[in-house]
Write a protein that holds these residues in place. Structure first.
Motif, short mmCIF file in Angstrom:
data_model
loop_
_atom_site.label_atom_id
_atom_site.label_comp_id
_atom_site.label_asym_id
_atom_site.label_seq_id
_atom_site.Cartn_x
_atom_site.Cartn_y
_atom_site.Cartn_z
N ASP A 34 1.32 -16.23 -6.16
CA ASP A 34 0.22 -15.28 -5.98
C ASP A 34 0.68 -14.25 -4.96
N PHE A 35 1.03 -13.07 -5.45
CA PHE A 35 1.64 -12.05 -4.58
C PHE A 35 0.79 -10.80 -4.61
N GLN A 36 0.43 -10.30 -3.44
CA GLN A 36 -0.30 -9.04 -3.34
C GLN A 36 0.14 -8.31 -2.08
N GLY A 37 0.09 -6.99 -2.14
CA GLY A 37 0.54 -6.22 -0.99
C GLY A 37 0.16 -4.76 -1.10
N ARG A 38 0.52 -4.01 -0.08
CA ARG A 38 0.21 -2.58 -0.04
C ARG A 38 1.28 -1.88 0.78
N ILE A 39 1.66 -0.68 0.33
CA ILE A 39 2.58 0.19 1.06
C ILE A 39 1.85 1.50 1.37
N ASP A 40 1.83 1.88 2.62
CA ASP A 40 1.22 3.13 3.04
C ASP A 40 2.28 4.00 3.70
N THR A 41 2.38 5.24 3.26
CA THR A 41 3.30 6.21 3.85
C THR A 41 2.46 7.30 4.51
N ARG A 42 2.75 7.62 5.77
CA ARG A 42 1.96 8.57 6.51
C ARG A 42 2.85 9.58 7.22
N TYR A 43 2.48 10.85 7.10
CA TYR A 43 3.13 11.92 7.87
C TYR A 43 2.07 12.54 8.77
N GLU A 57 5.71 12.76 13.13
CA GLU A 57 6.04 11.36 12.93
C GLU A 57 5.85 10.99 11.47
N ILE A 58 6.72 10.11 11.00
CA ILE A 58 6.60 9.54 9.65
C ILE A 58 6.56 8.02 9.78
N TYR A 59 5.55 7.42 9.16
CA TYR A 59 5.40 5.97 9.13
C TYR A 59 5.41 5.50 7.67
N GLN A 60 5.94 4.31 7.46
CA GLN A 60 5.71 3.60 6.21
C GLN A 60 5.32 2.17 6.54
N PHE A 61 4.06 1.82 6.27
CA PHE A 61 3.54 0.49 6.57
C PHE A 61 3.72 -0.42 5.36
N HIS A 62 4.11 -1.66 5.62
CA HIS A 62 4.28 -2.67 4.57
C HIS A 62 3.40 -3.88 4.92
N SER A 63 2.52 -4.25 4.03
CA SER A 63 1.72 -5.46 4.23
C SER A 63 1.67 -6.23 2.91
N PHE A 64 1.90 -7.53 3.00
CA PHE A 64 1.82 -8.35 1.79
C PHE A 64 1.56 -9.80 2.15
N ASP A 65 1.04 -10.53 1.18
CA ASP A 65 0.81 -11.98 1.27
C ASP A 65 1.44 -12.63 0.05
N ILE A 66 2.16 -13.72 0.29
CA ILE A 66 2.75 -14.51 -0.79
C ILE A 66 2.22 -15.93 -0.67
N ASN A 67 1.51 -16.41 -1.68
CA ASN A 67 1.01 -17.77 -1.71
C ASN A 67 1.90 -18.60 -2.62
N VAL A 444 -5.26 6.62 -9.92
CA VAL A 444 -5.31 5.32 -10.59
C VAL A 444 -5.76 4.29 -9.56
N LYS A 445 -6.15 3.14 -10.01
CA LYS A 445 -6.74 2.14 -9.13
C LYS A 445 -5.80 1.72 -8.01
N SER A 446 -4.51 1.70 -8.27
CA SER A 446 -3.55 1.19 -7.29
C SER A 446 -2.97 2.26 -6.38
N LEU A 447 -3.34 3.52 -6.57
CA LEU A 447 -2.74 4.61 -5.80
C LEU A 447 -3.82 5.48 -5.18
#
Length: 500
Positions: A34-43, A57-67, A444-447
């Motif tokens: 069960d894998f879910q996550g999100r990537i956020d890119t910010r300028y 500044e440029i950020y790229q955030f990575h968050s995810f959960d793996i069950n 789209v739903k994921s973006l």
């Protein structure tokens, strides 16, 4: 013992946990992960013409959960960051006011290297009766930032939960010198208990931890600092009771060592029948952040820059849809109001940067069936000894389509506190007017893609060095640096998020 910062050639070491996690996804095809996550890119671009500050500044955030199983999982939250160009003042030195734009933890990479920062990374085991985690943890219930170590909990009874943890407090440093990291002799450890009764309507918790942490002793902004070790204890108790949705209350109090930190009491609720909600709050802060200073850099987000003060407030909102039985193009009319009274605990602490005032605010929200919204407000702030009386107007108009939302409006802040942006400095803006434009597009739903541009003018600003260290060994009174002239800021922020 000085902390060292990340070098570019150590990025692979920090990316290694991510590589391992993604590899597990592909090398274990026999498991239904069960894998879910999100990537956020910010300028983000921030500029002030008044003091030549300019930050990109440029950020790229990575968050995810793996069950992996029902009980075993991995949780991850990290960010790749790059900052550009440090501004200079007229003498060619680093422009100190440039730091005013940096939020915690943005300012810890003053060399502006490309770096990967791990906010949390946990291996977790959870069952109904007990659980454990190992890795980098953020303890919000303890009002503490992050630490590297382990935590265990157990529920010996259905209404009782016990927990304990130990490790090393995580500071923004040590990235490439692990031998120095383990020899620093820093430590955090503690535990707590929580009780839930009357079908979880009555809850009580008490939490404690001990913190041994290296901190920098500094006198004034930009002066050399000396590293010292501190030893402190934090205790917090909280009681909450929920009779029903229309009445919920809690009281919490905390201590640092033998002195009180604060007390916070709130009563509020919502009536679905009356379409009415309300909130009453009393807050009193007994401690001054300058009594602790940078040795509580991990605490900077909740100590704030205030002198000891107390504040009482009341707010409410009421929908008029039930009274007018709206059936036309206007779908809802909502009224809101609030009252706030604030004063320093000691009248000697009163100043324009620590005022005594009352604030009255009223507003109205109009909603249309066409997904258009209009929000208007009026605020009257009356100060006492230091006269900075304010009348403020503002509002927002927004429109929602199926995949697009557009917002245009203005806001007003009698006092805007920005979390500590370095280990020893905090930032306050007073009487700040903001104008903003924003949009959010979800093709789209994921973006999702969002843009926000804002302009802010602050009448008074302050930059304060809070690096008072352990009073058992040192004597020092922190020094504020005051920018009393109006300051103007422009900010542009672009975000792109993807869910997978």
């Amino acid at each position: 013992m000085k902390r060292r910062r990340l070098k570019n050639n150590t990025c692979f070491v920090l990316f290694f946990p991510i590589i391992i996690c993604f590899a597990l996804i592909f090398v274990l095809p026999g498991y239904a992960l069960d894998f879910q996550g999100r990537i956020d890119t910010r300028y983000e671009f921030k500029k002030s013409d008044d003091d030549r500050s300019n930050v990109q500044e440029i950020y790229q955030f990575h968050s995810f959960d793996i069950n992996f199983t029902e009980k075993f999982s991995i949780e991850w939250f990290g960010a790749l960051k790059k900052s550009f160009r440090e501004t200079e003042d007229d003498s060619g030195m680093s422009d100190q006011s440039d730091v005013a734009f940096r939020g915690l933890p943005d300012a810890y990479n003053k060399n502006q290297n490309l770096e990967y920062r791990i906010y949390s990374g946990l291996f977790k085991y959870t069952s109904k009766a007990y659980g454990a985690s190992l890795g980098r943890t953020q303890l919000m219930d303890y009002e503490f930032s992050q630490f590297d170590g382990g935590m265990v909990w157990i529920k010996p009874l259905q209404w009782l939960k016990l927990e304990g943890f130990a490790g090393k407090p995580y500071s923004y440093g040590y990235y490439n010198d692990y031998s120095n990291y383990w020899n620093e002799n820093e430590f955090i450890g503690g535990g707590g208990a929580s009780v839930s009764l009357l079908k979880q309507k009555l809850n009580f918790s008490i939490r404690y931890f001990k913190l041994k942490e290296l901190t920098d002793q500094g006198l004034y902004v930009d002066e050399p600092k000396e590293t010292v070790m501190t030893n402190d204890n934090f205790t917090k108790a909280r009681v909450s009771y929920a009779i029903a949705d229309w009445m919920k209350a809690y009281v919490s109090s905390a201590m640092i060592n033998s002195r009180g930190r604060n007390i916070d009491a709130t009563l509020g609720g919502y009536s679905e029948y009356l379409l009415f909600n309300y909130r009453l709050n009393y807050y009193r802060q007994f401690s001054d952040i300058t009594d602790f200073g940078s040795r509580f850099s991990q605490f900077s987000q909740f100590m704030t820059a205030y002198h000891p003060y107390q504040q009482a407030s009341f707010s409410f909102s009421k929908s008029l849809a039930d009274i007018f039985r709206l059936t036309g193009p206007v779908s809802d009319i909502e009224l809101e109001g609030s009252y706030e009274y604030r004063m320093p605990n000691d009248s000697a602490d009163e100043s324009r940067f620590n005022p005594k005032y009352r604030a009255v605010r009223g507003g109205i929200l109009l909603a249309a069936n066409s997904m258009c919204y209009l929000n208007l407000f009026y605020e009257n702030i009356t100060s006492y000894t230091t006269k900075n009386d304010i009348q403020a107007y503002g509002g927002e108009i927004s429109k929602k389509w199926k995949t697009l939302t557009v917002r245009l409006g203005s806001g007003y802040y009698a006092h805007k506190y920005e979390a500590a942006y370095s280990t020893t400095e905090v930032r306050d803006s007073f009487y700040a007017r903001e104008y903003y434009f924003g949009l959010r597009w979800t093709p789209v739903k994921s973006l999702d893609i969002s843009l926000k541009g804002s302009y802010e003018r602050a009448q008074i600003s302050s930059l304060t060095d809070t690096s008072k260290v352990n009073p058992d060994n040192y004597t020092y009174t922190s020094s504020p640096l005051i920018f009393s002239e109006p300051r103007e800021y422009m900010r542009i922020q672009v975000k792109l998020g993807y869910i997978f």
